[in-house]
Design a protein around this motif. Sequence first.
Motif, PDB file in Angstrom:
ATOM      1  N   UNK A 105       0.830  -1.208   0.000  1.00  0.00           N
ATOM      2  CA  UNK A 105       0.000   0.000   0.000  1.00  0.00           C
ATOM      3  C   UNK A 105       0.861   1.253   0.000  1.00  0.00           C
ATOM      4  N   UNK A 106       2.003   1.157   0.651  1.00  0.00           N
ATOM      5  CA  UNK A 106       2.896   2.304   0.760  1.00  0.00           C
ATOM      6  C   UNK A 106       3.927   2.323  -0.363  1.00  0.00           C
ATOM      7  N   UNK A 107       4.410   1.175  -0.754  1.00  0.00           N
ATOM      8  CA  UNK A 107       5.556   1.114  -1.655  1.00  0.00           C
ATOM      9  C   UNK A 107       5.252   0.561  -3.050  1.00  0.00           C
ATOM     10  N   UNK A 108       3.985   0.511  -3.470  1.00  0.00           N
ATOM     11  CA  UNK A 108       3.708  -0.047  -4.796  1.00  0.00           C
ATOM     12  C   UNK A 108       4.116   0.938  -5.884  1.00  0.00           C
ATOM     13  N   UNK A 109       4.337   0.424  -7.074  1.00  0.00           N
ATOM     14  CA  UNK A 109       4.825   1.242  -8.194  1.00  0.00           C
ATOM     15  C   UNK A 109       3.688   1.835  -9.023  1.00  0.00           C
ATOM     16  N   UNK A 110       2.448   1.637  -8.615  1.00  0.00           N
ATOM     17  CA  UNK A 110       1.313   2.202  -9.333  1.00  0.00           C
ATOM     18  C   UNK A 110       0.970   1.460 -10.614  1.00  0.00           C
ATOM     19  N   UNK A 111       1.370   0.217 -10.702  1.00  0.00           N
ATOM     20  CA  UNK A 111       1.027  -0.587 -11.874  1.00  0.00           C
ATOM     21  C   UNK A 111       2.092  -0.617 -12.939  1.00  0.00           C
ATOM     22  N   UNK A 112       3.284  -0.171 -12.626  1.00  0.00           N
ATOM     23  CA  UNK A 112       4.365  -0.138 -13.613  1.00  0.00           C
ATOM     24  C   UNK A 112       5.112  -1.449 -13.780  1.00  0.00           C
ATOM     25  N   UNK A 113       4.847  -2.414 -12.922  1.00  0.00           N
ATOM     26  CA  UNK A 113       5.507  -3.715 -13.037  1.00  0.00           C
ATOM     27  C   UNK A 113       6.926  -3.713 -12.511  1.00  0.00           C
ATOM     28  N   UNK A 114       7.237  -2.788 -11.597  1.00  0.00           N
ATOM     29  CA  UNK A 114       8.614  -2.718 -11.114  1.00  0.00           C
ATOM     30  C   UNK A 114       8.765  -2.996  -9.621  1.00  0.00           C
ATOM     31  N   UNK A 115       7.678  -3.463  -8.944  1.00  0.00           N
ATOM     32  CA  UNK A 115       7.817  -3.690  -7.505  1.00  0.00           C
ATOM     33  C   UNK A 115       7.429  -5.108  -7.066  1.00  0.00           C
ATOM     34  N   UNK A 116       6.521  -5.754  -7.762  1.00  0.00           N
ATOM     35  CA  UNK A 116       6.116  -7.111  -7.413  1.00  0.00           C
ATOM     36  C   UNK A 116       5.218  -7.205  -6.198  1.00  0.00           C
ATOM     37  N   UNK A 117       4.521  -6.131  -5.810  1.00  0.00           N
ATOM     38  CA  UNK A 117       3.684  -6.156  -4.612  1.00  0.00           C
ATOM     39  C   UNK A 117       2.219  -6.495  -4.884  1.00  0.00           C
ATOM     40  N   UNK A 118       1.820  -6.645  -6.132  1.00  0.00           N
ATOM     41  CA  UNK A 118       0.404  -6.893  -6.454  1.00  0.00           C
ATOM     42  C   UNK A 118       0.161  -8.362  -6.800  1.00  0.00           C
ATOM     43  N   UNK A 119       0.729  -9.236  -6.005  1.00  0.00           N
ATOM     44  CA  UNK A 119       0.612 -10.672  -6.261  1.00  0.00           C
ATOM     45  C   UNK A 119      -0.796 -11.169  -5.944  1.00  0.00           C
ATOM     46  N   UNK A 120      -1.342 -11.969  -6.840  1.00  0.00           N
ATOM     47  CA  UNK A 120      -2.616 -12.657  -6.638  1.00  0.00           C
ATOM     48  C   UNK A 120      -2.423 -14.106  -7.079  1.00  0.00           C
ATOM     49  N   UNK A 121      -3.336 -14.967  -6.655  1.00  0.00           N
ATOM     50  CA  UNK A 121      -3.314 -16.353  -7.111  1.00  0.00           C
ATOM     51  C   UNK A 121      -4.583 -16.614  -7.908  1.00  0.00           C
ATOM     52  N   UNK A 122      -4.428 -17.201  -9.081  1.00  0.00           N
ATOM     53  CA  UNK A 122      -5.574 -17.526  -9.923  1.00  0.00           C
ATOM     54  C   UNK A 122      -6.026 -18.933  -9.551  1.00  0.00           C
ATOM     55  N   UNK A 123      -7.187 -19.025  -8.926  1.00  0.00           N
ATOM     56  CA  UNK A 123      -7.737 -20.306  -8.486  1.00  0.00           C
ATOM     57  C   UNK A 123      -8.403 -21.014  -9.665  1.00  0.00           C
ATOM     58  N   UNK A 124      -9.132 -20.247 -10.489  1.00  0.00           N
ATOM     59  CA  UNK A 124      -9.854 -20.818 -11.621  1.00  0.00           C
ATOM     60  C   UNK A 124      -9.917 -19.784 -12.734  1.00  0.00           C
ATOM     61  N   UNK A 125      -9.826 -20.236 -13.977  1.00  0.00           N
ATOM     62  CA  UNK A 125      -9.956 -19.344 -15.127  1.00  0.00           C
ATOM     63  C   UNK A 125      -8.643 -18.834 -15.685  1.00  0.00           C
ATOM     64  N   UNK A 126      -7.544 -19.503 -15.376  1.00  0.00           N
ATOM     65  CA  UNK A 126      -6.234 -19.072 -15.879  1.00  0.00           C
ATOM     66  C   UNK A 126      -6.209 -19.002 -17.408  1.00  0.00           C
ATOM     67  N   UNK A 127      -7.006 -19.857 -18.065  1.00  0.00           N
ATOM     68  CA  UNK A 127      -7.047 -19.869 -19.530  1.00  0.00           C
ATOM     69  C   UNK A 127      -7.715 -18.613 -20.101  1.00  0.00           C
ATOM     70  N   UNK A 128      -8.351 -17.797 -19.263  1.00  0.00           N
ATOM     71  CA  UNK A 128      -8.986 -16.558 -19.715  1.00  0.00           C
ATOM     72  C   UNK A 128      -8.063 -15.352 -19.571  1.00  0.00           C
ATOM     73  N   UNK A 129      -6.817 -15.591 -19.162  1.00  0.00           N
ATOM     74  CA  UNK A 129      -5.846 -14.523 -18.938  1.00  0.00           C
ATOM     75  C   UNK A 129      -4.696 -14.632 -19.927  1.00  0.00           C
ATOM     76  N   UNK A 130      -3.953 -13.551 -20.078  1.00  0.00           N
ATOM     77  CA  UNK A 130      -2.769 -13.586 -20.936  1.00  0.00           C
ATOM     78  C   UNK A 130      -1.684 -14.461 -20.310  1.00  0.00           C
ATOM     79  N   UNK A 131      -0.706 -14.822 -21.101  1.00  0.00           N
ATOM     80  CA  UNK A 131       0.432 -15.600 -20.598  1.00  0.00           C
ATOM     81  C   UNK A 131       1.256 -14.724 -19.653  1.00  0.00           C
ATOM     82  N   UNK A 132       2.034 -15.347 -18.788  1.00  0.00           N
ATOM     83  CA  UNK A 132       2.919 -14.594 -17.901  1.00  0.00           C
ATOM     84  C   UNK A 132       3.874 -13.738 -18.728  1.00  0.00           C
ATOM     85  N   UNK A 133       4.064 -12.502 -18.297  1.00  0.00           N
ATOM     86  CA  UNK A 133       4.984 -11.597 -18.988  1.00  0.00           C
ATOM     87  C   UNK A 133       6.408 -11.825 -18.478  1.00  0.00           C
ATOM     88  N   UNK A 134       7.386 -11.224 -19.138  1.00  0.00           N
ATOM     89  CA  UNK A 134       8.776 -11.335 -18.687  1.00  0.00           C
ATOM     90  C   UNK A 134       8.939 -10.753 -17.287  1.00  0.00           C
TER      91      UNK A 134
END
Length: 174
Positions: A105-134
């Motif tokens: 909440x304090x140290x996130x990068x605002x969605x830039x992909x440079x901090x790794x703090x917005x981790x979630x786990x996909x329980x179901x529906x992984x096939x409806x999402x894009x592939x993992x990015x670099x």
Amino acid sequence: MAAMPFGTLSIRYPEISTGNPNYRKPISFPSIKKKKSITVSVVVNPSESSPSLPEKPEIELEFIGPKPEGDGTYPVEKASAISGEKLLRNIMVDNKIELYATYGKVMNCGGGGSCGTCIVEIIDGNDLLNERTNTELRYLKKKPESWRLACQTIVGNKENSGKVVVQRLPQWKK
């Protein structure tokens, strides 16, 4: 049924100063005289049905809370999104669904992909999402395949629809 005018469109050509160094000779339209108005009427016939646009596919999302409530069940929040138009992070933020742990909440990068703090786990529906990015491959190197960064995860591909179940803050799960 009588025709009813929908609106009026007027076109006027202003005088142009020839003292302007950037002056270019105006294009001539023989059928339109300078300083004249053209009226265009549009007739709407309510008895004719307008062609409907095809509906865009939609993804339904369920977000499971990280900690059980007093009765032992996990809280679930729901949202939906047009397939392929938004990142998972933006859907969560727009729907005021908690995404970050205290540090994030304090140290996130605002969605830039440079901090790794917005981790979630996909329980179901992984096939409806894009592939993992670099970026995800770098931050989630030693994490389960079902873990994703919400800021890198596009929900849908503009053609698919279905349901995605997301575990918020999987690192808190015990």
